[in-house]
Write an enzyme that holds these catalytic residues in place. Structure first.
Site, PDB file in Angstrom:
ATOM      1  N   ASN A   1       0.877  -1.177   0.000  1.00 45.28           N
ATOM      2  CA  ASN A   1       0.000   0.000   0.000  1.00 45.28           C
ATOM      3  C   ASN A   1       0.910   1.222   0.000  1.00 45.28           C
ATOM      4  OD1 ASN A   1      -1.772   2.060   0.494  1.00 45.28           O
ATOM      5  ND2 ASN A   1      -2.437   1.349   2.508  1.00 45.28           N
ATOM      6  N   TRP A   2       1.041   1.823  -1.163  1.00 44.95           N
ATOM      7  CA  TRP A   2       1.999   2.939  -1.290  1.00 44.95           C
ATOM      8  C   TRP A   2       1.435   4.236  -0.713  1.00 44.95           C
ATOM      9  CZ3 TRP A   2       4.062   1.937  -7.007  1.00 44.95           C
ATOM     10  CH2 TRP A   2       4.692   0.683  -7.027  1.00 44.95           C
ATOM     11  N   LYS A   3       0.189   4.237  -0.320  1.00 41.73           N
ATOM     12  CA  LYS A   3      -0.469   5.412   0.278  1.00 41.73           C
ATOM     13  C   LYS A   3      -0.232   6.638  -0.617  1.00 41.73           C
ATOM     14  CE  LYS A   3      -0.272   3.199   4.758  1.00 41.73           C
ATOM     15  NZ  LYS A   3      -0.192   3.294   6.208  1.00 41.73           N
TER      16      LYS A   3
ATOM     17  N   HIS B   1      -9.548   1.065   4.846  1.00 49.25           N
ATOM     18  CA  HIS B   1      -8.289   1.264   5.578  1.00 49.25           C
ATOM     19  C   HIS B   1      -8.544   2.211   6.753  1.00 49.25           C
ATOM     20  CE1 HIS B   1      -4.211   2.498   6.519  1.00 49.25           C
ATOM     21  NE2 HIS B   1      -3.819   1.408   5.882  1.00 49.25           N
TER      22      HIS B   1
ATOM     23  N   GLU C   1      -6.961   4.639   7.814  1.00 54.07           N
ATOM     24  CA  GLU C   1      -6.778   6.064   7.488  1.00 54.07           C
ATOM     25  C   GLU C   1      -8.027   6.616   6.794  1.00 54.07           C
ATOM     26  OE1 GLU C   1      -3.018   5.492   5.492  1.00 54.07           O
ATOM     27  OE2 GLU C   1      -2.172   4.929   7.439  1.00 54.07           O
TER      28      GLU C   1
ATOM     29  N   GLU D   1      -5.307  -4.817  10.632  1.00 54.52           N
ATOM     30  CA  GLU D   1      -4.302  -3.787  10.849  1.00 54.52           C
ATOM     31  C   GLU D   1      -4.602  -3.058  12.156  1.00 54.52           C
ATOM     32  OE1 GLU D   1      -2.415  -2.638   6.793  1.00 54.52           O
ATOM     33  OE2 GLU D   1      -3.988  -1.217   7.267  1.00 54.52           O
TER      34      GLU D   1
ATOM     35  N   GLY E   1       2.527   2.446  10.854  1.00 53.46           N
ATOM     36  CA  GLY E   1       3.482   3.541  10.684  1.00 53.46           C
ATOM     37  C   GLY E   1       4.155   3.978  11.975  1.00 53.46           C
TER      38      GLY E   1
ATOM     39  N   SER F   1       3.483  -1.999  10.494  1.00 51.79           N
ATOM     40  CA  SER F   1       4.931  -2.077  10.723  1.00 51.79           C
ATOM     41  C   SER F   1       5.513  -3.446  10.414  1.00 51.79           C
ATOM     42  CB  SER F   1       5.273  -1.639  12.163  1.00 51.79           C
ATOM     43  OG  SER F   1       4.863  -0.303  12.374  1.00 51.79           O
TER      44      SER F   1
ATOM     45  N   GLY G   1       2.909  -1.013   4.370  1.00 48.61           N
ATOM     46  CA  GLY G   1       2.988   0.409   4.065  1.00 48.61           C
ATOM     47  C   GLY G   1       4.441   0.806   3.826  1.00 48.61           C
ATOM     48  N   GLY G   2       5.088   1.315   4.856  1.00 50.63           N
ATOM     49  CA  GLY G   2       6.451   1.855   4.747  1.00 50.63           C
ATOM     50  C   GLY G   2       7.422   0.957   4.002  1.00 50.63           C
TER      51      GLY G   2
END
Ligand code: 13P
Length: 256
Positions: free
Chosen positions: A11-13, A97, A99, A169, A175, A215, A236-237
């Site tokens: 997920n490159w956000k 998600h 977010e 999640e 993150g 994470s 993510g990251g």
């Protein structure tokens, strides 16, 4: 052992211009684009989905969106729809998600409509659930996750359910560098599997992939991926650089 194929999704956000996204996709395709023992999905921002899709052509890496509207078209400024994603060969879409839920006000009902729209359009939803830190500390993790799963999947048939991917999640792990312990993650994954058994019956529930997100990194992935109900990761990251993302795919290959 189970028959579920592991899935690693990036997920490159809101990261990467189209040009940067193409570069990252090229590196991923070069490294893991031929193997088909683990499903690999990348979800770029909308401005890069089509260009990344062209890079993925002919490879085993699949394309996903990060969100979509539940209607097919209309006066919804700023939104994109399932048919639009299908038209550029996306096969997955992240829905609900945390977010989206916390920053953009998405409720279980909205997420449910999106899940239904994705399934109607042959897109596989990566349907996200998870508790906040306050909810975990209050001891309500399982209750929160149960409500999200039941409401989010309302109206989904047994036939459709096998196309759904669930991502657990924990919001406090996203993150933050704070990964859930394997025991914490496996407990919730097994609980979700139990809910799926109630909703869809054992054979269908055994086919639904449940990813962990929050994470996940090459260092902690092997232990998480070894858990019986953890079928992959939503990253993510660590998905923003090919090296760490490819290491995660390799960890899934080793764990299968
Ligand atoms: P991080 O891997 O950066 O914690 O993000 C997880 C996530 O939200 C994936 O959807």
């Amino acid at each position: 052992m189970n028959n579920r194929r592991k899935l690693i999704a990036g997920n490159w956000k809101m990261n990467k211009t189209s040009a940067d996204a193409v570069g990252l996709a090229q590196e991923i395709v070069a490294a893991v684009g031929k193997q088909n023992e683990v499903d690999v999905v990348v979800c770029p921002p909308f401005t890069a989905v089509e260009a990344v899709g062209r890079v993925l052509e002919g490879s085993e890496v699949r394309l996903g969106g990060q969100n979509m509207h539940h209607e097919a078209s209309g006066a919804f400024t700023g939104e994109v729809s399932a048919p639009m994603l299908r038209a550029i060969f996306a096969s997955y879409v992240i829905l609900g998600h945390s977010e989206r839920r916390t920053l953009f006000g998405e409720t279980d009902e909205i997420v449910n409509r999106k899940v239904a729209a994705a399934l109607r359009n042959q897109l596989r939803p990566i349907f996200c659930v998870g508790e906040t830190l306050a909810e975990r500390e209050a001891g309500s993790t399982l209750k929160v996750v149960q409500t999200q799963v039941e409401r989010g999947l309302e109206g989904v048939s047994r036939e459709q359910a096998t196309s759904v991917v669930i991502a657990y999640e924990p919001v406090w792990a996203i993150g933050t560098g704070k990964v859930a312990t394997t025991a914490q993650a496996q407990e919730v994954h097994a609980f979700i599997r139990g809910l799926l058994v109630k909703l869809f019956g054992e054979p269908v529930a055994q086919r639904i992939r449940i990813l962990y997100g929050g994470s996940m990194k090459p260092a902690n992935a092997p232990e998480l991926l070894a858990q019986s109900d953890i079928d992959g990761g939503l990253i993510g990251g660590a998905s923003l650089e090919s090296r760490s993302f490819v290491e995660l795919v390799n960890a899934a290959l080793a764990a299968k």
